[in-house]
Write a protein that holds these residues in place. Structure first.
Motif, PDB file in Angstrom:
ATOM      1  N   ARG A   1      10.502 -43.402  28.406  1.00  0.00           N
ATOM      2  CA  ARG A   1      10.957 -43.653  26.913  1.00  0.00           C
ATOM      3  C   ARG A   1      10.067 -43.359  25.881  1.00  0.00           C
ATOM      4  O   ARG A   1      10.060 -42.967  24.984  1.00  0.00           O
ATOM      5  N   VAL A   2       8.758 -44.058  26.318  1.00  0.00           N
ATOM      6  CA  VAL A   2       7.580 -43.690  25.537  1.00  0.00           C
ATOM      7  C   VAL A   2       7.014 -42.393  25.165  1.00  0.00           C
ATOM      8  O   VAL A   2       6.969 -42.067  23.904  1.00  0.00           O
ATOM      9  N   GLN A   3       7.250 -41.559  25.979  1.00  0.00           N
ATOM     10  CA  GLN A   3       6.979 -40.193  25.992  1.00  0.00           C
ATOM     11  C   GLN A   3       7.896 -39.426  25.092  1.00  0.00           C
ATOM     12  O   GLN A   3       7.806 -38.301  24.288  1.00  0.00           O
ATOM     13  N   LEU A   4       9.305 -39.932  24.881  1.00  0.00           N
ATOM     14  CA  LEU A   4      10.071 -39.319  23.930  1.00  0.00           C
ATOM     15  C   LEU A   4       9.664 -39.646  22.601  1.00  0.00           C
ATOM     16  O   LEU A   4      10.212 -38.818  21.511  1.00  0.00           O
ATOM     17  N   THR A   5       8.876 -40.555  22.346  1.00  0.00           N
ATOM     18  CA  THR A   5       8.531 -40.582  20.661  1.00  0.00           C
ATOM     19  C   THR A   5       7.464 -39.589  20.604  1.00  0.00           C
ATOM     20  O   THR A   5       7.633 -39.313  19.419  1.00  0.00           O
ATOM     21  N   LEU A   6       6.850 -39.098  21.352  1.00  0.00           N
ATOM     22  CA  LEU A   6       6.115 -37.730  21.366  1.00  0.00           C
ATOM     23  C   LEU A   6       6.911 -36.856  20.915  1.00  0.00           C
ATOM     24  O   LEU A   6       6.926 -35.613  19.995  1.00  0.00           O
ATOM     25  N   GLY A   7       8.161 -36.509  21.916  1.00  0.00           N
ATOM     26  CA  GLY A   7       9.149 -35.522  21.526  1.00  0.00           C
ATOM     27  C   GLY A   7       9.985 -35.564  20.262  1.00  0.00           C
ATOM     28  O   GLY A   7      10.040 -34.657  19.356  1.00  0.00           O
ATOM     29  N   THR A   8      10.002 -36.870  19.633  1.00  0.00           N
ATOM     30  CA  THR A   8      10.908 -36.994  18.267  1.00  0.00           C
ATOM     31  C   THR A   8       9.640 -36.659  17.221  1.00  0.00           C
ATOM     32  O   THR A   8      10.013 -35.922  16.390  1.00  0.00           O
ATOM     33  N   PHE A   9       8.366 -36.754  17.378  1.00  0.00           N
ATOM     34  CA  PHE A   9       7.465 -36.162  16.496  1.00  0.00           C
ATOM     35  C   PHE A   9       7.481 -34.605  16.564  1.00  0.00           C
ATOM     36  O   PHE A   9       7.305 -34.205  15.330  1.00  0.00           O
ATOM     37  N   LEU A  10       7.517 -33.994  17.668  1.00  0.00           N
ATOM     38  CA  LEU A  10       7.463 -32.660  17.628  1.00  0.00           C
ATOM     39  C   LEU A  10       8.788 -31.996  16.982  1.00  0.00           C
ATOM     40  O   LEU A  10       8.854 -31.171  16.351  1.00  0.00           O
ATOM     41  N   VAL A  11      10.108 -32.770  17.082  1.00  0.00           N
ATOM     42  CA  VAL A  11      11.149 -32.172  16.518  1.00  0.00           C
ATOM     43  C   VAL A  11      11.024 -32.266  15.055  1.00  0.00           C
ATOM     44  O   VAL A  11      11.375 -31.357  14.351  1.00  0.00           O
ATOM     45  N   GLY A  12      10.342 -33.481  14.643  1.00  0.00           N
ATOM     46  CA  GLY A  12       9.981 -33.578  13.126  1.00  0.00           C
ATOM     47  C   GLY A  12       9.066 -32.337  12.703  1.00  0.00           C
ATOM     48  O   GLY A  12       9.494 -31.871  11.528  1.00  0.00           O
ATOM     49  N   LEU A  13       8.122 -32.288  13.488  1.00  0.00           N
ATOM     50  CA  LEU A  13       7.153 -31.172  13.036  1.00  0.00           C
ATOM     51  C   LEU A  13       7.785 -29.704  12.943  1.00  0.00           C
ATOM     52  O   LEU A  13       7.614 -28.893  11.831  1.00  0.00           O
ATOM     53  N   ALA A  14       8.908 -29.557  13.754  1.00  0.00           N
ATOM     54  CA  ALA A  14       9.397 -28.344  13.749  1.00  0.00           C
ATOM     55  C   ALA A  14      10.627 -28.031  12.774  1.00  0.00           C
ATOM     56  O   ALA A  14      10.629 -27.227  11.976  1.00  0.00           O
ATOM     57  N   ALA A  15      11.470 -29.170  12.488  1.00  0.00           N
ATOM     58  CA  ALA A  15      12.342 -29.200  11.500  1.00  0.00           C
ATOM     59  C   ALA A  15      11.676 -29.271  10.106  1.00  0.00           C
ATOM     60  O   ALA A  15      12.261 -28.557   9.157  1.00  0.00           O
ATOM     61  N   GLY A  16      10.574 -29.921   9.789  1.00  0.00           N
ATOM     62  CA  GLY A  16      10.249 -30.227   8.249  1.00  0.00           C
ATOM     63  C   GLY A  16       9.278 -29.007   8.037  1.00  0.00           C
ATOM     64  O   GLY A  16       9.618 -28.673   6.824  1.00  0.00           O
TER      65      GLY A  16
END
Length: 406
Positions: free
Chosen positions: A51-66
């Motif tokens: 679950r903690v690793q998913l906080t990295l995933g959400t960060f990468l999603v934000g980088l891609a979308a933004g």
């Protein structure tokens, strides 16, 4: 700054390029600094490390979308206004991360942090393209990576030290302060690089038309995705290495940064070698040779883990070869992708970043969701990324050659 002074200033590593490097380094700082805290963060929030690793995933999603959002805006209003907004959002979100009380809240704030921080990545590439041509851009990107490479060396070491003394929340307060300092440097030392006489209209139809043309440009897409696949292998490593090295092989969290930093030193060395190589060779020739390394390293790691012959030294060697090779791959592939996009540098930079970080998000998510208590997910994903980088370069080169012939 006049056109006649561009090349000499690039050779002297001008201050504007140093500011670009700090903008680009903010994302790896945001990722690497909190990696040693994964086990402690999981224990504090009462969740497993997946679950903690998913906080990295959400960060990468934000980088891609933004990034797709900032590009057209910067082509209309300039490079600096989006930077002001993005860095302020980043600072506020970093404070939100520090105050988060559960992992879901942390994921949300990490997503917003990425939405703000990705402005710097888009603008740094656009500013370099505004000021320099293809070969000079490749050398500038190589010089930029000299500074960027310090982030993955220092960030886990600093993060581990801060974690040991103040806890994981202090890491995000430190990132908040760093973003405000970078904002001051942007305001004080970075001149606007967009020629406002060439500003593009900010109409939805025009924006979509530009993105459509870029997606039909095989050279742009192929070279962007070649770099993206190689970078995705690095993000897989970032997502999976805390478990593989700390949990599986018993490396102390405070020493994890030294392992990470060794790989970053390799990346720095290769980026400086690349600056020399491209003086007398075509960018594509250097890129083609460099792509052999992550492909072979990734496939060898996957084969070794599957065969059950992957002790810690084998893993460390494979990781080093893969990450170090990015010092040659990312500058050249980025310069080749942006070479014909000077009239829409912000939009092209944004789409390139979106494509690349979408791949990074998928790679990081694959490692996280496939978490099985072994090094297999990490090794297989890195192998697939290395092979994909080679194939995408072939696609991009064919497209660029056809475009040149036409």
């Amino acid at each position: 700054m006049t056109r006649s002074t561009r090349a000499p200033q690039a050779a002297r590593f001008p201050l504007w390029l140093l500011v670009c490097a700090s903008l680009t380094a903010l994302a790896p700082l945001s990722i690497d600094m909190y990696l040693p805290s994964f086990p402690a963060l999981a224990a504090d929030l009462g969740v497993d490390i997946g679950r903690v690793q998913l906080t990295l995933g959400t960060f990468l999603v934000g980088l891609a979308a933004g990034q797709a959002f900032y590009g057209p805006i910067s082509d209309r209003f300039g490079r600096k206004p989006p930077l002001y907004a993005g860095l302020l959002v980043y600072a506020l979100a970093a404070a939100g991360c520090a105050l988060a009380r559960d992992v879901d809240g942390l994921m949300l704030w990490r997503f917003l942090q990425a939405l703000g921080g990705c402005a710097g990545m888009v603008m740094a590439r656009a500013v370099i393209r505004d000021r320099l041509e293809a070969h000079e851009s490749a050398r500038a990107f190589s010089s930029l990576m000299l500074v960027m490479g310090l982030a993955p060396i220092l960030a886990p070491i600093i993060g581990g030290a801060v974690l040991g003394v103040f806890g994981w929340r202090a890491i995000f307060w430190l990132l908040c302060g760093a973003s405000l300092l970078i904002l001051w440097f942007v305001h004080r030392y970075m001149d606007e690089s967009l020629d406002h006489g060439k500003a593009m209209p900010l109409h939805l139809g025009h924006v979509l038309s530009n993105y459509g043309e870029l997606l039909r440009d095989r050279g742009f897409v192929g070279y962007s995705l070649s770099a993206g696949c190689a970078q995705a292998g690095m993000f897989a490593y970032i997502a999976g290495s805390p478990f593989v090295l700390i949990e599986l092989h018993g490396i102390d969290p405070s020493h994890y940064g030294y392992v990470f930093g060794t790989n970053a030193l390799g990346l720095i060395a290769m980026s400086q070698l690349n600056a020399r190589l491209v003086r007398n060779r075509t960018l594509d020739h250097v890129l083609r040779g460099a792509l052999v390394a992550p492909c072979l390293a990734g496939l060898a790691l996957a084969a070794a883990v599957l065969a059950g012959v992957a002790p810690l030294p084998v893993l460390l060697a494979g990781f080093f070869v893969f990450i170090a090779s990015l010092g040659c791959i990312l500058p050249n592939a980025s310069a080749l992708a942006m070479a014909q996009q000077g009239h829409r540098a912000g939009t092209a930079s944004a789409l390139m970043g979106t494509l690349q970080f979408s791949l990074g998000t998928l790679a990081g998510a694959a490692v996280s969701f496939w978490h099985d208590g072994t090094a297999l997910p990490l090794a297989v994903v890195m192998g697939a990324c290395g092979l994909g980088a080679v194939l995408m370069r072939v696609f991009g080169h064919a497209g660029a050659t056809a475009q040149g012939a036409g």
